[in-house]
Structures are given as structure tokens and as C-alpha cells.
Motif scaffolding. Structure first.
Motif, short mmCIF file in Angstrom:
data_model
loop_
_atom_site.label_atom_id
_atom_site.label_comp_id
_atom_site.label_asym_id
_atom_site.label_seq_id
_atom_site.Cartn_x
_atom_site.Cartn_y
_atom_site.Cartn_z
N ASP A 212 -15.27 60.07 -14.51
CA ASP A 212 -15.50 61.36 -15.16
C ASP A 212 -14.30 62.29 -14.95
O ASP A 212 -13.90 63.01 -15.85
CB ASP A 212 -16.71 62.07 -14.54
N ARG B 291 -15.53 62.61 -24.54
CA ARG B 291 -16.32 63.42 -23.62
C ARG B 291 -15.51 64.55 -22.97
O ARG B 291 -16.06 65.35 -22.21
CB ARG B 291 -16.90 62.54 -22.52
N ARG C 89 -14.25 52.28 -15.99
CA ARG C 89 -15.06 52.73 -17.12
C ARG C 89 -16.08 53.81 -16.79
O ARG C 89 -16.73 54.33 -17.69
CB ARG C 89 -15.78 51.52 -17.74
N SER C 90 -16.22 54.15 -15.49
CA SER C 90 -17.20 55.18 -15.13
C SER C 90 -16.55 56.49 -14.72
O SER C 90 -17.26 57.44 -14.35
CB SER C 90 -18.09 54.67 -13.98
N SER D 79 -14.09 57.49 -20.86
CA SER D 79 -15.19 58.20 -20.22
C SER D 79 -14.80 59.57 -19.67
O SER D 79 -15.67 60.37 -19.30
CB SER D 79 -15.74 57.36 -19.06
#
Length: 437
Positions: free
Chosen positions: A86, A129, A83-84, A106
Motif C-alpha cells: 500500500d 489506487r 502485490r500487497s 496496489s
């Protein structure tokens, strides 16, 4: 890299935030999980991996995952549970399948260049994002309509795929600025015509004497050289022939030839024939060595924006002279049916007294297959890219820029592509304030 694996297995990397392992791995080293509370960047490129562990999400601080040049045939679904994340890079694998669950919401930078992907899941549109999406060198014929929701998407590479037409919603993306789509069926006829045309002379390889290497990019190597009996100093670009993140070198050559001559453009002067290894190449003007690259390419942190040196500062007069020169080059390209696709400071050479020169046609594409309205819509994307450049130039001025140029920057960056100025309008504003050469 073997040494880093040995250190990992010996427990000597406690607290490490980044590890790079390229040592013929066929299985994911479980010792990586000893770093669950620190690891942020994991680079497993250049191995022989085809799977990742189902519990990859235990690396709860992981932001960047690179697995390029491996043997994956599907994007692992375990990535979707991280979930983190990038940035995810799986360039040059054998990926055919991208499951809906493999894309964490994410993500802001996804690299799937040079694979065998025929379709992308609708879940891609949930990656709100997303800023940078690299899909060149696959088998895509369309993009999911859900991508129309990606309001933060700024850079898209879909060159060297199988698109018969571009999605109609692409120009409406409010931040899209850098689009590369050459080497698709809709564009290849125009490319072939550009290369076949005698718009630049052909030069025999035997007339060229190569000198020192000046630089190297994804698509080729640039050398200092001399040409002909009078040893005229020139630059020579020899293409590598392999797919790049921007597309095929063949497409770059087509755009370079179609561009023709312009005083602030580093374009082709001649096409090289007769290389002993069949290598394609171009002869270009040799830029005065007093010119330097305006900025470095984007970093992992900046994602889509170039990285300038800390000391990069100039007067408003210098900034506007550079901006004027690049806008003039872009106007010339658009008039010839070319979108540069990579209008960035890292593709610009500059000199305080000499202004700016725009080069690198690696992402350029031809708009000949589009009608006039479509062409204008896609040209407006490049106006936004220029707005980013103008913003960066003005931010680094040592004096106060004219308000009219600040307002111009804002118009170029506007979310409504139809309301952005053309490069003719941009030039009319800049020329009122920029010093004449």
C-alpha cells in the motif's frame, strides 16, 4: 534498533507484524524472511542500503515499506513484484531512476521526496489506487500524462522541482484536494517578489526574547517570545532551511508574507533580520492557549484524512462557526493569489467560543504566474479540501445540521471542479446558519 536486529537474528520475533531496523545496515538482513507469514510493516530507514533482495515478494503480507535516508540510486524493481504493498517511502536517498516495473499497481501512497529524479514512468498511471504522491525536492520538469487516469489521487506534492508550467490535466483530477507546487521556476519570481515587498515590517533579532518551544514541524520550530521594549507576547517561527515534504521553507515564508493580516488566519506579522546564524524567521500573533489543534494528521491507515480524537464532538453551531472562519481565511488567501495547499484540520486551531484559525503555510503557493481561468481551476481543488473538512465537522455534530450545509458539503466534494462553489458562495451559505461571534 540494534536490540531488534539481535532479536530478529536470534529468532525471537516470530509472528511480528512490524519491525524497525535503523542500525547502519549495508545489506538486507535475510532473517526478515523468517517472518513471511506475519510481517506487514518493514521500516529500514536510516541505514546505508542501496539494494533490496530480488525475492522481496516472498513477504506476501507486506503492506508498508520504508527505506528513507539510505543510499539507493534507483527504486528497486523487486518492489514492483510485491502485490500487497500500500505504502512505499524512499525519502532522502540518491534516486535518479524509477523503473517502470518498480511500481506495484496496489500502491496508494508513494513517497520519493528529496531525491534526484528527472522523469517518472508511464506505469505510474496504472496505480489506480493511488491517493497520496510525494515528489517534492527532485528534478522533475513534467509528469507522465498517464497520471490523468489517477481518479483517486487526493494529495500531490511537486514543490521544489523544475516545472516551467503545471500539467493542464491536473485540475481535472476528480479527487485532487491538496496540491503543493511552490519553488518551481513558474512560481519563484512571484515568491521573490513577495519576500522583497515591504508587506510586513522587518524586526531586528535583538528585539526578540525567545521563550518556550510551542511546537515543531518539518520546516521549523515555533517558540513563545516577547518583542520590543514593552515585551509584547508573540510567536516566533525559525526555519530549518532544509527541504521538506511540502517544499522549501523559503516558499513558506513567501506565502506567509503575501497572505497579510486576516482575523482567522495565523499569518506573518514581521520578518526577522539579523539572526546570528543567518536563520530566517517570522513573528506571528500568539494564539490564545485556550485554542487547541482540531485533529491529528493522517495515519498510515487513513492515508489522506485527518485523525480526530474519539471524544471530538461539538454542536452544529460550533462546527459551522469553525467552518465559516476557515472559509473566510481561504477566501482571503485566494483573493491574494495564494493557494494554501494543506487545508486540513491538523492545521487549524479551534475553541468552542472562539471559532477556528488557519495556520501552517508549508505547502502554500502563489498563483501569480497563472491566468485567471487557470487560477480559478486550481482554487477549486482547495474547495474540495474544504469539503472534506466540512464533512468531518458535520459528522461529529451532536445535533442535526441544516440540510443546506450538507448539500453545500456535497457540492464542494463534487467530481467536477468547475461545478464547485467559490469560497464566496460557501460563505454566503454558512453565514446564514453560523452564529455570529
Amino acid at each position: 534498533m540494534d536490540d531488534m536486529l539481535a532479536q530478529l537474528r536470534a529468532g525471537r520475533l516470530a509472528g511480528a507484524t512490524r519491525i524497525d531496523l535503523s542500525c547502519g545496515l549495508t545489506e538486507f538482513p535475510r532473517e526478515v524472511f523468517d517472518l513471511v507469514d506475519s510481517l506487514e510493516v518493514l521500516n529500514l530507514s536510516g541505514n546505508a542500503l542501496d539494494t533490496l533482495p530480488d525475492d522481496l515478494h516472498r513477504l506476501h503480507r507486506l503492506r508498508v515499506l520504508f527505506c528513507s535516508d539510505n543510499r539507493f540510486t534507483a527504486l528497486p524493481e523487486s518492489i514492483g513484484r510485491c502485490r500487497s504493498l500500500d505504502i512505499v517511502g524512499f525519502k532522502a536517498n540518491r534516486i535518479r531512476s524509477v523503473p517502470a516495473g518498480a511500481l506495484p499497481a496496489s500502491l496508494r501512497w508513494l513517497i520519493l521526496t528529496d531525491n534526484e529524479i528527472e522523469a517518472l514512468p508511464d506505469s505510474l498511471g496504472d496505480c489506480a489506487r493511488m491517493q497520496k504522491l510525494m515528489l517534492a525536492g527532485n528534478r522533475l520538469r513534467t509528469l507522465p500524462d498517464s497520471m490523468a487516469k489517477l481518479e483517486r489521487l487526493e494529495l500531490l506534492r511537486i514543490s521544489a522541482n523544475r516545472f516551467e508550467a503545471l500539467p493542464g490535466w491536473l485540475p481535472a483530477l476528480p479527487r485532487l484536494s491538496w496540491l503543493a507546487c511552490a519553488g518551481n521556476p513558474f512560481d519563484t519570481q512571484a515568491e521573490d517578489a513577495a519576500i522583497a515587498a515591504r508587506s510586513v515590517p522587518h524586526v531586528d533579532w535583538r528585539e526578540i526574547v525567545l521563550g518556550e518551544k510551542l511546537g515543531e514541524g518539518a520546516s521549523g520550530v515555533i517558540h513563545r517570545a516577547t518583542l520590543g521594549a514593552d515585551s509584547q507576547p508573540v510567536a516566533v517561527k525559525l526555519f530549518k532551511g532544509a527541504i521538506t515534504s511540502d517544499g522549501w521553507p523559503h516558499s513558506e515564508m513567501a506565502a506567509s508574507i503575501a497572505a497579510g493580516a486576516h482575523p482567522t488566519l495565523i499569518a506573518a506579522r514581521s520578518r526577522i533580520d539579523g539572526h546570528p546564524e543567518g536563520t530566517e524567521g517570522l513573528v506571528m500573533a500568539l494564539v490564545d492557549p485556550a485554542f487547541a489543534t482540531l485533529a491529528g494528521p493522517p495515519s498510515l491507515a487513513s492515508c489522506t484524512r485527518d485523525v480526530y480524537a474519539e471524544e471530538a464532538r461539538w454542536s452544529t453551531a460550533v462546527a459551522l462557526r469553525i467552518a465559516c472562519d476557515i472559509a473566510s481565511a481561504a477566501q482571503h488567501l485566494h483573493a491574494r493569489g495564494i493557494v494554501h495547499g494543506d487545508l486540513y484540520a491538523h492545521n487549524i486551531l479551534w475553541h468552542a467560543q472562539g471559532g477556528g484559525r488557519l495556520g501552517d503555510f508549508g505547502a502554500a503557493w502563489l498563483t501569480g504566474a497563472l491566468d485567471a481561468k487557470q487560477a480559478r481551476a486550481f482554487q477549486a481543488l482547495e474547495v474540495r479540501a474544504f469539503g472534506c473538512l466540512l464533512e468531518e465537522l458535520l459528522q461529529r455534530c451532536t445535533d442535526t445540521p441544516p440540510q443546506e450545509t450538507v448539500a453545500l458539503k456535497d457540492r464542494c466534494l463534487g467530481a467536477d471542479a468547475a461545478a464547485r462553489p467559490t469560497f464566496a458562495e460557501v460563505l454566503s451559505v454558512l453565514q446564514r446558519h453560523a452564529p455570529r461571534p
